[in-house]
Design an enzyme around this catalytic site. Sequence first.
Site, PDB file in Angstrom:
ATOM      1  N   PRO A 243     -13.509  -5.012   0.565  1.00  0.00           N
ATOM      2  CG  PRO A 243     -13.628  -7.305   0.154  1.00  0.00           C
ATOM      3  CD  PRO A 243     -13.636  -6.300   1.270  1.00  0.00           C
TER       4      PRO A 243
ATOM      5  CD  GLU B  19     -17.383 -15.712   5.272  1.00  0.00           C
ATOM      6  OE1 GLU B  19     -18.141 -15.034   4.557  1.00  0.00           O
ATOM      7  OE2 GLU B  19     -16.518 -16.476   4.804  1.00  0.00           O
TER       8      GLU B  19
ATOM      9  NE  ARG C 289       6.224   5.033  -5.453  1.00  0.00           N
ATOM     10  CZ  ARG C 289       7.419   4.747  -5.971  1.00  0.00           C
ATOM     11  NH1 ARG C 289       8.194   3.846  -5.380  1.00  0.00           N
ATOM     12  NH2 ARG C 289       7.853   5.348  -7.048  1.00  0.00           N
TER      13      ARG C 289
ATOM     14  CG  ASP D 270       6.077   6.967  -9.175  1.00  0.00           C
ATOM     15  OD1 ASP D 270       7.168   6.719  -9.696  1.00  0.00           O
ATOM     16  OD2 ASP D 270       5.884   6.965  -7.944  1.00  0.00           O
TER      17      ASP D 270
END
Length: 249
Positions: A91, A118, A156, A171
Amino acid sequence: MMRIDIISLFPDMFAGPFGHSIIKRAREAGLLSVQVTNPRDFAFDKHHIVDDYPFGGGAGMVMKPDPVFLAVESVTAERESDKRRVILMCPGGQSFTQQKARELAGYEQLVFICGHYEGLDDRVRQHLADEAVSIGDYVLTGGELPAMVVVDAVARMLPGVLGASDGAEQDSFYSGLLEYPQYTRPRDFRGWSVPDVLISGDHAKIARWRRKQSLKNTLERRPDLLVDFPLNAEDAALLEEIKKERSGG
């Protein structure tokens, strides 16, 4: 062929997403190889323990560094390569973008480390991973889902994966703008008709309409993308046209 290795405590999570659609076809065509390695296989105690209590106290458990290091080393030991990237899904990492997907598609091997519990002992980030990547400002249970997202976006970008040579270029975000609207049969559905220009057969008008719609979608939904976008003269004229239409001018 690009080789993708994923280090995860839950290998079965990847069977479904990577066993269907575009990634499945890319694997079958020999354009992409995806392997998942479980760090538990490199925990050599009797119970194959991969986590422990954090030094300094605190809630939860932290993944130990040694099984992760050994797992990564097992998939990178076959050959030396300067076209390899080891990525920690985290994160707190760099935000993942289309530009990043294009960059990663230039490597021969990508190794994704998926944390859990964690998180991981920080020595993995400091001394094993080349970089940390995040798919958004939120926290998930583990790095598996983010790794799937990144693999799908990168795949992709690989030549031949989408079939059409310019498939990925259409895209959203590839050029820096959102994609234009797409339509198919029936031409009229519940009173909503396909724009006439798309049925005209005039490819120049269709191209202009699509570019205008792309600019319009970006202006309405993600105006931040236009701040640094290099508008050419035609784009600037189309944007002014769009703004006048919105203001009723």
